[in-house]
Design an enzyme around this catalytic site. Structure first.
Site, short mmCIF file in Angstrom:
data_model
loop_
_atom_site.label_atom_id
_atom_site.label_comp_id
_atom_site.label_asym_id
_atom_site.label_seq_id
_atom_site.Cartn_x
_atom_site.Cartn_y
_atom_site.Cartn_z
CE LYS A 118 -38.28 -17.43 7.82
NZ LYS A 118 -38.36 -16.67 9.09
CB SER B 289 -37.07 -18.97 11.79
OG SER B 289 -37.58 -17.69 11.46
CB SER C 87 -36.43 -15.19 12.97
OG SER C 87 -36.84 -16.11 13.96
#
Lengths: 98, 481
Positions: free
Chosen positions: B106, B176, B200
């Site tokens: 990420k 997310s 997330s």
């Protein structure tokens, strides 16, 4: 700020954009156009959460201290139930990496 | 179960999307799991260079459609790393199951070679001087970083704007860590990592039909990871299958002296205990009142999963969630925004436009800055009681199983989901999601279940998830792209 009753049935909370502007100014936080109104609405929602948390009956002196959080397994004497009902074994030493 | 839900299990399974046709060699390589590729790489039956070329080619072909990546590593560097892996493996210096495996992280993870933006203009020019511990561990294990994945601004939000769900590209992949989940689901990488403050990792994994694991708090270092909230943030793997989650977790777990919250508990060899089965285990489930809030097909998938657990020899029984469960979400949200406000405090003194013209985050953290400190402390006190009650609940069970939840991928939403998800962030107990079916309505979207267990017993969690996965075939389904 109007926190209309804290307890089991907290009333709706409202906060004025002017109050937001003044509190932000005190902290050196500049606001853009429309920020004060938007922040006031968000803050009211968060203060509603505060009221929900305040409604939890809690003996603050008896509450466990903040320990972040479970970085280590708690001492067994404090949690005698933890090891009492495992239906699986823990890893043997030869399967543990350092 | 309502009458509409009374499909037979066979009918339910028949709702699968038709299988793909014969894949090309490149597609076949890109679709490998880490475990499969690792076995073939170790046996020198697969070249890391060929695998990397297949991945780079697939990214080039499909990422414009998916939008999983924020930045991509230099392809020549990726191929050089793959060539090095080939030489090392050829010389008998095989480092383990991640050696030569293309992965992504990420875009909150610090990387020296690629910018780290957290999708905020404030960090647009941020080039860290060191790699996040997770990145260093992955590369040390021989994995090859091919790119950094998309997220919403500062990881705030349950969706990932700019990324498309591989199962239906008109939909969001959840968030997310939506870029990571979409990349794994679309076979653009073999595995990835994400961050989980309220769910997330797990939410996008559910939405994209892959496996997502939020480890115990402290199990995986967060050094060099842009935070939301340092007592709620976790880093963990997103993978195609449970065995890969075990491999990735083993690769990134462990004590980090540079992370003050890192745990020193020994890391278990998760793959070694994966196949022990769950006979005799007790699976706890929430009460009917909690389950009643679930979407019907989500609940149906969950009930089918419970049947599988029983067939595997486990006992399934209702368990009382902590009595202060209803306040848990309030605590989680308050702690999250108060800690985020502390992280952003100096940024907030900059001109507002520095956050970007469309920032939704700045106003939230400004509001968080105006909360009373005593309210934050009281939320932490209540959290302490909640954690005690979680321990008590888990004294009676080995695994807590819950339905998965609808996410931003599904416009219908699922209001109680954040509580089922965030309770594991608030407590720090580990949890993971695995695929468990598909929605009954068109378009057909993935569904999943969540499992949680006691802290530092990820081996237990993975064994339960693996047993379930091996008894079903949901993880074998692929989106048609």
């Amino acid at each position: 700020v109007n926190i209309g009753g804290v307890g089991r049935d907290p009333a709706p909370i409202s906060i004025s954009p002017r109050a937001v502007s003044e509190l932000c100014a005190l902290q050196g936080i500049p606001l853009g156009e429309g920020d004060a109104e938007a922040v006031a609405a968000i803050l009211a929602e968060y203060l509603q959460l505060v009221a929900t948390i305040d409604a939890v009956e809690l003996d603050a002196e008896a509450a466990p201290p903040l320990q972040l959080m479970i970085a280590q397994r708690p001492e067994v004497p404090s949690y005698p139930h933890v090891t009492s009902s495992l239906t699986h074994s823990t890893a043997p030493p030869d399967q543990v990496q350092s | 179960v309502t009458s509409e839900q009374r499909l037979s299990r066979r009918d339910f399974i028949r709702r699968w999307i038709p299988p793909l046709g014969q894949p090309s060699v490149d597609e076949e390589m890109a679709s490998l799991t880490i475990a499969e590729a690792g076995r073939r790489l170790a046996a020198r039956d697969l070249s890391p260079v060929d695998l990397m070329q297949a991945i780079l080619s697939r990214i080039q072909r499909l990422d414009p459609k998916i939008g999983a990546f924020v930045s991509l590593a230099d392809p020549e560097r990726c191929l050089d790393r793959a060539r090095e892996a080939e030489i090392e493996i050829g010389e008998g210096r095989y480092r383990g199951k991640l050696h030569g495996i293309p992965v992504a992280v990420k875009d909150t993870h610090y990387t020296r070679l690629l910018p780290t933006t957290a999708r905020s203009p404030l960090l647009a020019a941020f080039n860290p001087s060191f790699d996040a511990t997770v990145v260093a561990k992955l590369e040390g294990a021989g994995a090859i970083l091919v790119g950094k994945t998309n997220l919403p601004e500062w990881s705030f939000g349950g969706g990932t704007p700019g990324t498309h769900n591989p199962w239906d590209i008109t939909r969001d992949p959840g968030g997310s860590s939506g870029g990571s989940a979409a990349a794994v689901a679309a076979d653009l990488v073999l595995g990835a990592t994400g961050g989980d403050t309220s769910g997330s990792i797990r939410s996008p994994a559910l939405a994209c039909g892959v496996v997502g694991l939020k480890p115990t708090f402290g199990r995986v270092s967060r050094r060099g990871v842009v935070p939301i909230s340092w007592t709620l943030d976790h880093v963990g793997p997103i993978s195609k299958c449970v065995e890969d989650a075990a491999v990735l977790l083993a690769g990134i777990a462990g004590h980090d002296p540079h992370d003050p919250n890192s745990a020193s508990n020994p890391v278990q060899v998760y793959t070694a205990r994966l196949r022990r089965g769950i006979r005799g285990w007790t699976i706890g489930i929430p009460s009917e009142a909690v389950l009643a809030t679930c979407a019907s097909d989500t609940l149906y998938a969950f009930q089918q999963a419970l049947t599988v657990f029983r067939e595997l020899g486990a006992t399934v029984r209702e368990v009382a969630l902590p009595t202060i469960f209803p306040a848990a979400q309030a605590c989680q949200r308050l702690i999250r925004i108060a800690e985020a406000a502390a992280y952003h405090r100096l940024h907030l003194r900059l001109p507002p436009e520095r956050y970007g013209p469309t920032s939704a985050v700045r106003r939230q953290v400004v509001a968080g800055s105006l909360l009373p400190a005593a309210a934050y402390q009281r939320a932490q006190l209540v959290r302490g009681v909640f954690i005690q009650q979680m321990w008590q609940m888990f004294a009676e069970i080995d695994i807590l199983a819950t339905p998965g939840w609808r996410t931003a991928a599904d416009a219908q939403g699922f209001p109680s989901a954040p509580v089922l998800s965030a309770m594991f962030n608030l407590s720090g107990f580990p949890a993971m999601v695995v695929p468990a079916g598909f929605t009954q309505d068109e378009p057909t979207l993935p569904l999943g279940i969540q499992m949680g267990c006691r802290p530092f017993e990820e081996d237990v969690l993975l064994a339960a998830a693996f047993a379930y996965e091996q008894a079903t075939e949901w993880h074998g389904r692929k989106p048609v792209l």
